[in-house]
Design a protein around this motif. Structure first.
Motif, mmCIF file in Angstrom:
data_model
loop_
_atom_site.group_PDB
_atom_site.id
_atom_site.type_symbol
_atom_site.label_atom_id
_atom_site.label_comp_id
_atom_site.label_asym_id
_atom_site.label_seq_id
_atom_site.Cartn_x
_atom_site.Cartn_y
_atom_site.Cartn_z
ATOM 1 N N THR A 153 0.857 -1.183 0.000
ATOM 2 C CA THR A 153 0.000 0.000 0.000
ATOM 3 C C THR A 153 0.892 1.231 0.000
ATOM 4 O O THR A 153 1.680 1.452 0.924
ATOM 5 C CB THR A 153 -0.920 0.028 1.233
ATOM 6 O OG1 THR A 153 -1.712 -1.166 1.259
ATOM 7 C CG2 THR A 153 -1.840 1.244 1.184
ATOM 8 N N ASP A 156 -0.196 7.145 -1.316
ATOM 9 C CA ASP A 156 -1.450 7.722 -1.810
ATOM 10 C C ASP A 156 -2.642 6.784 -1.641
ATOM 11 O O ASP A 156 -3.754 7.086 -2.081
ATOM 12 C CB ASP A 156 -1.308 8.130 -3.277
ATOM 13 C CG ASP A 156 -0.993 6.950 -4.195
ATOM 14 O OD1 ASP A 156 -0.925 5.799 -3.692
ATOM 15 O OD2 ASP A 156 -0.799 7.167 -5.405
ATOM 16 N N SER A 158 -2.958 3.780 -2.964
ATOM 17 C CA SER A 158 -3.060 2.777 -4.027
ATOM 18 C C SER A 158 -2.355 1.493 -3.600
ATOM 19 O O SER A 158 -1.404 1.509 -2.821
ATOM 20 C CB SER A 158 -2.458 3.312 -5.330
ATOM 21 O OG SER A 158 -1.089 3.644 -5.152
ATOM 22 N N LYS A 159 -2.832 0.374 -4.129
ATOM 23 C CA LYS A 159 -2.316 -0.935 -3.732
ATOM 24 C C LYS A 159 -1.685 -1.652 -4.921
ATOM 25 O O LYS A 159 -2.200 -1.576 -6.048
ATOM 26 C CB LYS A 159 -3.434 -1.795 -3.138
ATOM 27 C CG LYS A 159 -4.055 -1.199 -1.873
ATOM 28 C CD LYS A 159 -5.151 -2.094 -1.312
ATOM 29 C CE LYS A 159 -5.841 -1.472 -0.102
ATOM 30 N NZ LYS A 159 -4.916 -1.293 1.033
#
Length: 406
Positions: A153, A156, A158-159
């Protein structure tokens, strides 16, 4: 050697041939006398013939046994302590607790590596040919062991799923490159600002990480670690849920700290393991090398190598265990389950994490304690076949829901 260790196979003959099987599998040449002894063993029973044929089939068996052999060589320093623990278990059995020993004696470990860890199918064959009507742990789909993988992760939110990515740059953050190389994540560059990343391993996954300061982390299944992409200021702080083994890069001017549930571990440069799963009743910090200081509940303890700090959230107590069982602590990192003196609940929690299953109990939790080790690269069905020696049995109600049946 006690016959209860392997009730199906003649254990008296296994003492001399187990090392021969190991030598054969790693490519060493046997003498004429050794070959004759091995042939006599093979022809002694149908089970031995089946086992020998299995050992000749897959090349993967050789690699697995070589790995086991390497683990064995690293275990000599802890041999006496392990034997003392075994003696205590054998000499003071509890009448209400059924002891199940898989690899109870040091001379028997090679045989166990072959007979249990690599050949659970042979045990299954022998049981079924005895006409037993006990429930067998069977599922429509074979449940494979866990593997390397994790979810990253980014700052920001996002993953990035790391399971199937190849070598290369995974992301760029504030001047820092996140690089995946041979299954290990690392950071390259100087960050322009302090941002945080999190590595999460779901059930059935484990992962290796190199932090921005060069410290290395091995993350067990169902765990997470949060850390900055660059360490600045007076300390190096990371947050852990679950279990991880750390090899910390030395930096006397910037202590390394791990915040795990109610406890904080502070080190300068050392190797240690932290087990802080939320479904475990205690937080265990075990020191292998160096010095660490653990703080919890307004208490503090400094550990020496071989000691373990046990933080108890329910009573807000902090205790130190001398001569901790390092084999048991490090088993997961070395590719093993170590069930020495483990309750059935503890065993099932480990299986839940590694095989991504849910465990329930049909009629309460049997008061069984186990002893020994099993290779984590076995399928779940193979592991359950071994555990059924304890007279506790299993069934699958759904593809990944396991019911314990006394």
């Amino acid at each position: 050697m006690a016959k209860e260790d392997f009730p199906i196979i003649n254990t008296e003959l296994l003492d001399p041939v187990a090392p021969l099987l190991q030598k054969l599998l790693i490519g060493e040449t046997l003498s004429g006398e050794e070959i004759a002894l091995l042939e006599a063993w093979k022809n002694r029973s149908e089970e031995n013939k089946v086992l020998f044929e299995r050992l000749e089939e897959p090349a993967a068996v050789q690699e697995m046994l070589k790995t086991w052999h390497g683990i064995e060589k690293n275990r000599e320093l802890n041999k006496q302590r392990a034997m003392n623990r075994i003696s205590e278990l054998v000499s003071t059995p509890s009448p209400a607790v059924h002891q199940v020993h898989f690899l109870r004696r040091r001379p028997f470990r090679y045989a166990a590596a072959v007979l249990l860890l690599l050949s659970a199918g042979t045990y299954f064959w022998a049981v079924n040919n005895k006409g037993t009507d006990k429930p067998q742990a069977a599922a429509a789909v074979i449940i494979e062991p866990g593997r390397e993988g994790a979810v990253l992760t980014l700052a920001d939110g996002s993953k990035v799923v790391l399971d199937s990515l190849g070598n290369g740059v995974v992301a760029n953050q504030s001047g820092v490159q996140v690089v995946l190389q041979n299954g290990q994540l690392a950071y390259d560059g100087a960050s322009k600002e302090t941002v945080f990343n999190t590595i999460t391993t779901p059930k059935g996954r484990q992962f290796r990480l190199q932090l921005p300061d060069g410290s290395k982390v091995w993350l067990n299944a169902a765990s997470a670690i949060k850390y900055p992409t660059a360490f600045t200021g007076r300390e190096r702080l990371v947050e852990l849920e679950g279990e991880a083994y750390f090899e910390v890069a030395k930096n006397a001017s910037m202590p390394f700290k791990v915040a795990a549930r109610d406890a904080t571990v502070e080190v300068l440069g050392t190797s240690f393991n932290v087990n802080a799963y939320r479904n475990e009743s205690v937080i265990r910090t075990t020191l292998l090398d160096g010095v660490v200081r653990l703080s919890a509940y307004q208490q503090s303890q400094t550990l020496k190598p071989g000691q373990q700090a046990v933080a108890k959230p329910a009573s807000e107590q902090l205790e130190v265990v001398n001569n901790a069982d390092l084999d048991k602590v490090m088993a997961w990192k070395n590719g093993l389950f170590n069930f020495e003196d483990a309750s059935l609940e503890e065993v099932m929690r480990q299986l839940e994490r590694w095989y991504d299953i849910e465990v329930t109990y049909a009629k309460g939790i049997p008061p069984i304690r186990f002893g020994g080790e099993i290779n984590r690269q076995n399928t779940l069905q193979d592991v359950l076949q071994i555990l059924e020696k304890s007279n506790v049995h299993f069934r699958f109600e759904e593809s990944r829901k396991l019911v314990v049946v006394p």
